[in-house]
Design a protein around this motif. Structure first.
Motif: not given
Length: 301
Positions: A144-149, A289-292
């Motif tokens: 679950n990638l954060g959206g804040g970045e 990047g998150a999928w990698r």
């Protein structure tokens, strides 16, 4: 192992950006609807490999059955592994039943998608009281990638610079603070009193920093815009200058965007996890990047 991105036509643009960021091919899923309303999606795959099925699940009830059928078609066509890349993942909010007769929507989604997909990648799932996405998909590799970045990167390029980051309620506090830290800005968090699905009161403590400030009003989701509109009015009443509203998942329509403008929002930005009116920030690079990272993890035992 070979891999390719598969997408329905309405996700072709953001899925194409995601595929390009990974250096993978984009293969179309061809939808078909029978006269009785049933679906039959046709996939473009032959042989083994990893299938990354990209599907933003806004308007979920219309999309979930075709999604599950497409996953089945990919498996039957030879996919060794199927990853769901869902930039917007719905039904995460209801993590408990609040009244007799209600469903536990989050658990239903976990069982349904967990049976169809080997791994799940999403962005800023609306989890409320659930600590992490692993609780929803206990036997699947998930991220679950954060959206804040993503929002901080966009806000850092705005002029005039952001003076304060404002969260509209206590739930937004942790990542409003994270965005503010990235921008080198101050942070304010409101007290929200909900009076119904579409009516809220938002109150900010008196703060001298608001006078004439350029405020970034950040939240994870904008649908009806009620919370953001109330927050913008409260900020203007406290003396804020320019207000930029920045949300991860822009579920709003043009009428909501106009409502926010009349409430004091000067600029509204959202990511392209959901397509709609206004400026949409691509999340392809962040998702790639998150999928990698997810792909490098060992699968759960």
């Amino acid at each position: 192992m070979t891999a390719a991105v598969h997408a329905f036509p309405d996700d072709a643009a953001p899925a194409g950006r995601f595929a390009e960021a990974l250096g993978l091919s984009l293969r179309p899923i061809t939808p078909h609807r029978f006269p009785d309303g049933e679906s039959r999606p046709v996939v473009d795959m032959a042989g083994g490999g990893t299938a990354l099925l990209y599907r933003s699940l806004a308007d979920p009830d219309a999309k979930l059955m075709p999604l599950l059928l497409a996953a089945d078609a990919l498996r039957r066509a030879g996919a060794d592994r199927i990853d769901l890349v869902a930039p917007y993942l719905p039904y995460m909010r209801q993590d408990r039943t609040f009244a007799p007769g209600e469903p536990l929507s989050q658990a239903v989604m976990g069982r349904m998608l967990g049976c169809a997909f080997d791994r799940v990648l999403t962005l800023e799932a609306h989890l409320h009281r659930t600590p992490d996405l692993d609780r929803v998909f206990p036997d699947r590799a998930v991220l679950n990638l954060g959206g804040g970045e993503v929002l901080a990167g966009a806000l850092s390029r705005l002029r005039p610079r952001i003076d304060l980051v404002a969260g509209p309620d206590s739930e937004s506090a942790p990542w409003a603070a994270a965005v503010a830290d990235r921008l080198g800005a101050g942070v304010l968090v409101a007290r929200k009193i909900r009076r119904g699905d579409r009516e809220v009161d938002v109150q900010y403590a008196e703060d001298f920093r608001l006078k004439g400030a350029h405020v970034a009003l950040v939240d994870d989701i904008c649908s009806t815009g009620g919370t953001l509109a109330a927050a913008a009015r409260a900020l203007k009443a406290a003396g804020a200058g320019r207000i930029t509203a920045a949300v991860v998942h822009g579920l709003h329509d043009r009428a909501t965007a106009r409502r926010l403008a009349t409430s004091g929002v000067d600029r509204l930005v959202a990511t392209d996890t959901v397509m709609g009116p206004g400026r949409r920030l691509p999340v392809a690079e962040a998702l790639a990047g998150a999928w990698r990272e997810l792909d490098a993890r060992p699968d759960p035992a």
